[in-house]
Design an enzyme around this catalytic site. Sequence first.
Site, PDB file in Angstrom:
ATOM      1  N   GLY A 222      38.283 -63.982  -6.326  1.00  0.00           N
ATOM      2  CA  GLY A 222      37.345 -63.045  -5.692  1.00  0.00           C
ATOM      3  C   GLY A 222      37.787 -61.613  -5.935  1.00  0.00           C
ATOM      4  CG  LEU A 223      34.689 -58.639  -6.223  1.00  0.00           C
ATOM      5  CD1 LEU A 223      33.491 -57.945  -5.567  1.00  0.00           C
ATOM      6  CD2 LEU A 223      34.926 -58.077  -7.627  1.00  0.00           C
TER       7      LEU A 223
ATOM      8  CE  LYS B  25      41.929 -62.127  -4.892  1.00  0.00           C
ATOM      9  NZ  LYS B  25      41.162 -60.940  -4.470  1.00  0.00           N
TER      10      LYS B  25
ATOM     11  CB  SER C 100      41.585 -65.548 -11.503  1.00  0.00           C
ATOM     12  OG  SER C 100      41.230 -65.947 -10.201  1.00  0.00           O
TER      13      SER C 100
ATOM     14  CB  SER D 213      37.227 -60.819  -1.583  1.00  0.00           C
ATOM     15  OG  SER D 213      38.248 -61.491  -2.287  1.00  0.00           O
TER      16      SER D 213
HETATM   17  P1  ADP Z   1      42.758 -59.808  -1.468  1.00  0.00           P
HETATM   18  O1  ADP Z   1      43.972 -60.683  -1.479  1.00  0.00           O
HETATM   19  O2  ADP Z   1      41.501 -60.547  -1.819  1.00  0.00           O
HETATM   20  O3  ADP Z   1      42.931 -58.552  -2.274  1.00  0.00           O
HETATM   21  P2  ADP Z   1      43.541 -59.171   1.232  1.00  0.00           P
HETATM   22  O4  ADP Z   1      43.642 -60.490   1.939  1.00  0.00           O
HETATM   23  O5  ADP Z   1      44.781 -58.521   0.760  1.00  0.00           O
HETATM   24  O6  ADP Z   1      42.494 -59.344   0.021  1.00  0.00           O
HETATM   25  O7  ADP Z   1      42.771 -58.126   2.140  1.00  0.00           O
HETATM   26  C1  ADP Z   1      41.590 -58.462   2.818  1.00  0.00           C
HETATM   27  C2  ADP Z   1      41.399 -57.517   3.970  1.00  0.00           C
HETATM   28  O8  ADP Z   1      40.174 -57.835   4.632  1.00  0.00           O
HETATM   29  C3  ADP Z   1      42.515 -57.652   4.995  1.00  0.00           C
HETATM   30  O9  ADP Z   1      42.794 -56.373   5.512  1.00  0.00           O
HETATM   31  C4  ADP Z   1      41.858 -58.554   6.064  1.00  0.00           C
HETATM   32  O10 ADP Z   1      42.400 -58.329   7.337  1.00  0.00           O
HETATM   33  C5  ADP Z   1      40.412 -58.103   6.006  1.00  0.00           C
HETATM   34  N1  ADP Z   1      39.422 -59.095   6.451  1.00  0.00           N
HETATM   35  C6  ADP Z   1      38.421 -58.845   7.310  1.00  0.00           C
HETATM   36  N2  ADP Z   1      37.681 -59.931   7.537  1.00  0.00           N
HETATM   37  C7  ADP Z   1      38.222 -60.936   6.795  1.00  0.00           C
HETATM   38  C8  ADP Z   1      37.896 -62.305   6.616  1.00  0.00           C
HETATM   39  N3  ADP Z   1      36.869 -62.886   7.239  1.00  0.00           N
HETATM   40  N4  ADP Z   1      38.651 -63.026   5.749  1.00  0.00           N
HETATM   41  C9  ADP Z   1      39.694 -62.452   5.116  1.00  0.00           C
HETATM   42  N5  ADP Z   1      40.054 -61.156   5.247  1.00  0.00           N
HETATM   43  C10 ADP Z   1      39.323 -60.385   6.092  1.00  0.00           C
END
Ligand code: ADP
Length: 200
Positions: free
Chosen positions: A35-36, A41, A109, A39
């Site tokens: 995912g973006l 992950k 990815s 998002s």
């Molecule tokens: P990625 O790994 O995709 O780059 P992160 O997990 O590092 O994303 O960051 C996602 C951000 O979005 C975090 O700050 C998290 O707290 C927030 N967030 C808000 N709502 C959600 C949700 N439903 N699921 C996952 N993350 C969420």
Amino acid sequence: MDPKSKNIVWHEGKVKKEDREKLLGQKGIIIWLTGLPASGKSTIAHELEWKLLEMGKLAYVLDGDNIRHGLNSDLGFSPEDRKENIRRISEVAKLFAEAGLITITAFISPYREDRKRARNLVKDGEFIEVYVKCPVEKLIERDPKGLYKKALSGEIKEFTGISAPYEEPENPEILVETDKESVEESVGKILDYLRSKKII
Ligand code: ADP
């Protein structure tokens, strides 16, 4: 990719994957989150790992930034480097799954072909693609690391979703929508899937 050397032979140990799975009471598989940026992950991966641990299951998260600090510290964000990044991670994930672990990967990815290659490294049913979906407008609002801001101003180049492509999964095993679901709900969906397939 074919090995450079022709004089190497795959060595099968005495202990088989099935033996390790029996010992651990679980299947060794790959849960591939895609995912973006931002998002969710990483957040979902670590929460899932924790929940599994609480259930007595051995899981391990391979996470983007951490791998780029070590194994892939020589790689950047060009299309070739992204491809190589995912290739190495896929091979590591395969080894972890072979070791019997529930292996959770949390990488953007962005290319369908790379994810397909990762899928093809393991047997049918051992690769579970999870599309962690969230509209880009919401991510720009969320922007926990301030990276979207930098990408929009041009300070960061080749940023997925803004200035680099993201190819959405066409048939993911699981879809989670983080603008609509809580982290717990998304993790719950994945756990339900694992139970339905008798992985845990
Ligand atoms: P990625 O790994 O995709 O780059 P992160 O997990 O590092 O994303 O960051 C996602 C951000 O979005 C975090 O700050 C998290 O707290 C927030 N967030 C808000 N709502 C959600 C949700 N439903 N699921 C996952 N993350 C969420």
